[in-house]
Design a protein around this motif. Sequence first.
Motif, PDB file in Angstrom:
ATOM      1  N   UNK A 271      54.812  17.047  57.026  1.00  0.00           N
ATOM      2  CA  UNK A 271      55.630  18.232  56.745  1.00  0.00           C
ATOM      3  C   UNK A 271      55.245  19.405  57.652  1.00  0.00           C
ATOM      4  N   UNK A 272      54.019  19.383  58.167  1.00  0.00           N
ATOM      5  CA  UNK A 272      53.607  20.441  59.100  1.00  0.00           C
ATOM      6  C   UNK A 272      54.456  20.435  60.372  1.00  0.00           C
ATOM      7  N   UNK A 273      54.970  19.248  60.733  1.00  0.00           N
ATOM      8  CA  UNK A 273      55.768  19.158  61.957  1.00  0.00           C
ATOM      9  C   UNK A 273      57.227  19.544  61.711  1.00  0.00           C
ATOM     10  N   UNK A 274      57.527  19.920  60.479  1.00  0.00           N
ATOM     11  CA  UNK A 274      58.900  20.299  60.125  1.00  0.00           C
ATOM     12  C   UNK A 274      59.030  21.819  59.931  1.00  0.00           C
ATOM     13  N   UNK A 275      58.126  22.603  60.538  1.00  0.00           N
ATOM     14  CA  UNK A 275      58.155  24.051  60.296  1.00  0.00           C
ATOM     15  C   UNK A 275      59.525  24.677  60.611  1.00  0.00           C
ATOM     16  N   UNK A 276      60.129  24.422  61.792  1.00  0.00           N
ATOM     17  CA  UNK A 276      61.439  25.046  62.047  1.00  0.00           C
ATOM     18  C   UNK A 276      62.490  24.611  61.027  1.00  0.00           C
ATOM     19  N   UNK A 380      62.018  24.777  72.173  1.00  0.00           N
ATOM     20  CA  UNK A 380      60.735  25.395  72.530  1.00  0.00           C
ATOM     21  C   UNK A 380      60.021  25.881  71.267  1.00  0.00           C
ATOM     22  N   UNK A 381      60.797  26.454  70.337  1.00  0.00           N
ATOM     23  CA  UNK A 381      60.205  26.885  69.060  1.00  0.00           C
ATOM     24  C   UNK A 381      59.607  25.681  68.341  1.00  0.00           C
ATOM     25  N   UNK A 382      60.363  24.563  68.366  1.00  0.00           N
ATOM     26  CA  UNK A 382      59.874  23.343  67.711  1.00  0.00           C
ATOM     27  C   UNK A 382      58.553  22.892  68.335  1.00  0.00           C
ATOM     28  N   UNK A 383      58.460  22.973  69.652  1.00  0.00           N
ATOM     29  CA  UNK A 383      57.224  22.560  70.338  1.00  0.00           C
ATOM     30  C   UNK A 383      56.073  23.503  69.962  1.00  0.00           C
ATOM     31  N   UNK A 384      56.353  24.822  69.972  1.00  0.00           N
ATOM     32  CA  UNK A 384      55.326  25.793  69.587  1.00  0.00           C
ATOM     33  C   UNK A 384      54.848  25.529  68.161  1.00  0.00           C
ATOM     34  N   UNK A 385      55.808  25.229  67.272  1.00  0.00           N
ATOM     35  CA  UNK A 385      55.442  24.964  65.880  1.00  0.00           C
ATOM     36  C   UNK A 385      54.578  23.718  65.761  1.00  0.00           C
ATOM     37  N   UNK A 386      54.841  22.724  66.629  1.00  0.00           N
ATOM     38  CA  UNK A 386      54.007  21.524  66.601  1.00  0.00           C
ATOM     39  C   UNK A 386      52.580  21.874  67.005  1.00  0.00           C
ATOM     40  N   UNK A 387      52.455  22.751  68.011  1.00  0.00           N
ATOM     41  CA  UNK A 387      51.108  23.194  68.413  1.00  0.00           C
ATOM     42  C   UNK A 387      50.438  23.894  67.229  1.00  0.00           C
ATOM     43  N   UNK A 388      51.205  24.745  66.545  1.00  0.00           N
ATOM     44  CA  UNK A 388      50.669  25.443  65.374  1.00  0.00           C
ATOM     45  C   UNK A 388      50.250  24.425  64.315  1.00  0.00           C
ATOM     46  N   UNK A 390      49.133  21.428  64.736  1.00  0.00           N
ATOM     47  CA  UNK A 390      47.830  20.848  65.095  1.00  0.00           C
ATOM     48  C   UNK A 390      46.712  21.813  64.761  1.00  0.00           C
ATOM     49  N   UNK A 391      46.953  23.107  65.014  1.00  0.00           N
ATOM     50  CA  UNK A 391      45.936  24.116  64.708  1.00  0.00           C
ATOM     51  C   UNK A 391      45.661  24.152  63.209  1.00  0.00           C
ATOM     52  N   UNK A 392      46.721  24.032  62.417  1.00  0.00           N
ATOM     53  CA  UNK A 392      46.539  24.046  60.960  1.00  0.00           C
ATOM     54  C   UNK A 392      45.822  22.782  60.510  1.00  0.00           C
ATOM     55  N   UNK A 393      46.268  21.639  61.061  1.00  0.00           N
ATOM     56  CA  UNK A 393      45.741  20.350  60.615  1.00  0.00           C
ATOM     57  C   UNK A 393      44.250  20.215  60.883  1.00  0.00           C
ATOM     58  N   UNK A 394      43.809  20.672  62.073  1.00  0.00           N
ATOM     59  CA  UNK A 394      42.408  20.426  62.403  1.00  0.00           C
ATOM     60  C   UNK A 394      41.468  21.575  62.049  1.00  0.00           C
ATOM     61  N   UNK A 395      41.478  22.713  62.795  1.00  0.00           N
ATOM     62  CA  UNK A 395      40.458  23.712  62.431  1.00  0.00           C
ATOM     63  C   UNK A 395      40.635  24.253  61.012  1.00  0.00           C
ATOM     64  N   UNK A 396      41.880  24.559  60.629  1.00  0.00           N
ATOM     65  CA  UNK A 396      42.068  25.220  59.344  1.00  0.00           C
ATOM     66  C   UNK A 396      41.773  24.305  58.159  1.00  0.00           C
ATOM     67  N   UNK A 397      42.221  23.018  58.269  1.00  0.00           N
ATOM     68  CA  UNK A 397      42.058  22.097  57.143  1.00  0.00           C
ATOM     69  C   UNK A 397      40.591  21.896  56.786  1.00  0.00           C
TER      70      UNK A 397
END
Lengths: 403, 403
Positions: A271-276, A380-388, A390-397
């Motif tokens: 669901x993290x990859x569905x941000x947009x 491009x927004x979708x790609x940026x959100x995917x980067x976000x 990954x940031x949520x999934x790894x450091x934040x989790x």
Amino acid sequence: MTTDLWCLILLSIGAYLITSRIIPRFRDVFIRANLFGIDLCKSTGAEVPEAVGVLCGCVFLVCMFLFIPARFGQEFIRQKESFPHHELVEYITALLGVTCILLLGFADDVLDVPWRVKLLLPAIAALPMLLVYYATFDITFVVVPKPLRPFVGQSIDLGWLYYMYMMMVVVFSTNAINILAGINGLECGQTVVIALSVLSYNCFEIYMGEVPSHAHYFSVHLLLPFIGTSAALLRYNWYPAQVFVGDTYCYFSGMLFATIGILGHFSKTLLLFFIPQVINFVYSVPQIFHFVPCPRHRLPRYNKLTNNIEMSTVRFKQKDLKFLGRASIGILESMGLLSVQRNVGENREYTECNNFTLVNLILKLFGPMHERSTTIIILLIQILCSCAAFAIRYPLARLFYDV
Amino acid sequence: MTTDLWCLILLSIGAYLITSRIIPRFRDVFIRANLFGIDLCKSTGAEVPEAVGVLCGCVFLVCMFLFIPARFGQEFIRQKESFPHHELVEYITALLGVTCILLLGFADDVLDVPWRVKLLLPAIAALPMLLVYYATFDITFVVVPKPLRPFVGQSIDLGWLYYMYMMMVVVFSTNAINILAGINGLECGQTVVIALSVLSYNCFEIYMGEVPSHAHYFSVHLLLPFIGTSAALLRYNWYPAQVFVGDTYCYFSGMLFATIGILGHFSKTLLLFFIPQVINFVYSVPQIFHFVPCPRHRLPRYNKLTNNIEMSTVRFKQKDLKFLGRASIGILESMGLLSVQRNVGENREYTECNNFTLVNLILKLFGPMHERSTTIIILLIQILCSCAAFAIRYPLARLFYDV
């Protein structure tokens, strides 16, 4: 890399080539069968074949049917007694769900079933998956984030609520892609970006190798041929679109993602990859739930003179709005996310605002622009959100869960 | 009877009621979607919805999806460690094949794909079944009849030939039902008779209990809801037909029978219940392989004055016939199975004979008659052939095999 993965890569390349080949050949077949639409954002008025996603789906299925013996044949020869039936069940169930949604989606495109039936279709197609889940795994507990553990314990068993949750993942992901749509290349483009993101996530997990990677291989096996056929479809759906993907394709891709997430046990990460899509859904809520009137089509408006697309608007009597409608318009307007004009029309009793979709929001924020540019910005927004993601999934989790 | 069987019987009755309910409701939806045909054996010229079998198929699928947890849920609770994954795989694979053929059949009805692609569709839908068969059972030997054992031994391993055989069972059974068609109630009626025959065979085997009955339960589980939905469809497809079943239904039922036969390991017995279809196929060979010219439609001819149907004929130049065409006409005529008129037309250079289908053969043998009577006669033949099948399967088979 193992033999079966090489085999799958070859099959996926084959899927790309074959899909690219058959789409133009089936053009006239679709038009003859009355399966076409007029592109409202063009001045040509040409007939564009609709529901071409069904070809994609069929090629994907054949590809997977050919892959299964490559995946399991070797294991069969090696270990006849301990053959991993439970793994085979997962593959077959995933394909059953996908085939089911292709059938229902195509029937929807052809028969144009009513709105409330549309919502039911993904739920029906999700049944076999949930029932196989029930009959085989039946794991319904979730790990509780660290800050909440003093209150509810290490993990919590959701029971039948977990099945409700899985059903909602399917209904959400199928419809989420279906409502972020309407301009050339958008449906297909977003799914390719999501698929590549999930694939990267799987590869990373397999590379790290901290947990058993069976689930991630399962995901890779389904994603590669999907990306192959989708890339071919994107080629023809890109501006100026020679074909439309149809509900078939949106359902198909949404179902595939949901299946991978559920049977691969990473539905939360998915669901993290569905941000947009989530943003688009939340932004659409006032119209979806009819707080604000919702026209049949919410596509942007095409301007013949400039060859650009602009926000499409909806006009209604101010006094017809209930509290929730007024509130949602007020909140969005104060955040600068909605363009509202009051007191328009002859008796100055109408209000006009843009339709509540991400596409219209982009056009409000960036101004009218070319259709292709709009698609590129959203991707491009979708790609940026995917980067976000990954940031949520790894450091934040790591802050909330033990790794 | 076990709980799950009661549950299935209730589901099947539900399937009958729901299918009966939705068919009339979807009438206009099909016609609006351009999915209709004109009944050529009526004088009304009314638009009759086509491809309605897809509704049948969808109800069948939902029914099976609901049945699976009833079938396996209990076993899951009882014996979590030794859960019969290999049995679940069979059910899911059967449903995958059926869903696949529904998708392809419906696509065929909508898009009207060419003849050679039509033959390919069942083969594609058979792939998952064959591949699961390969990945799990891979039993490819057949027991040799007693008289042949001195020459080839007790049993013979056919290897990949066995897979060819299974593929042919699928292609044959799907197309066999599709070509014995064209008058109201025939497609649906014959499948109901075949389904009831196979069901009786399964019940008999379970009752006798000589061999493990798992395969026969599997067959019963698929047949009951199929009979439920088919009976509802037959109601509307019976003379005067309010709906047509479409290729979708013929493929669907053929695939279902083939799946039951193959995964239930009684494909040879299954073929015994297809005697009228085999006769129709063999009789059709001269036209199918173009020894004799084959018109687009081989339906009987409707006579407005008598309200009866008559043999339809095909006319061709005598000199255009190759050897095989002349031979087949000669043989069939000498057996009294073909009505031939020579030296017709202005220059007396044409030959005219009836089209090579069982329906036309019945009309040749019994003379012109009402459409409903023709259907009834063919269904009676189907029932008689089922009785003959039982006679072959039990007393006769004992002569050739150990029991």
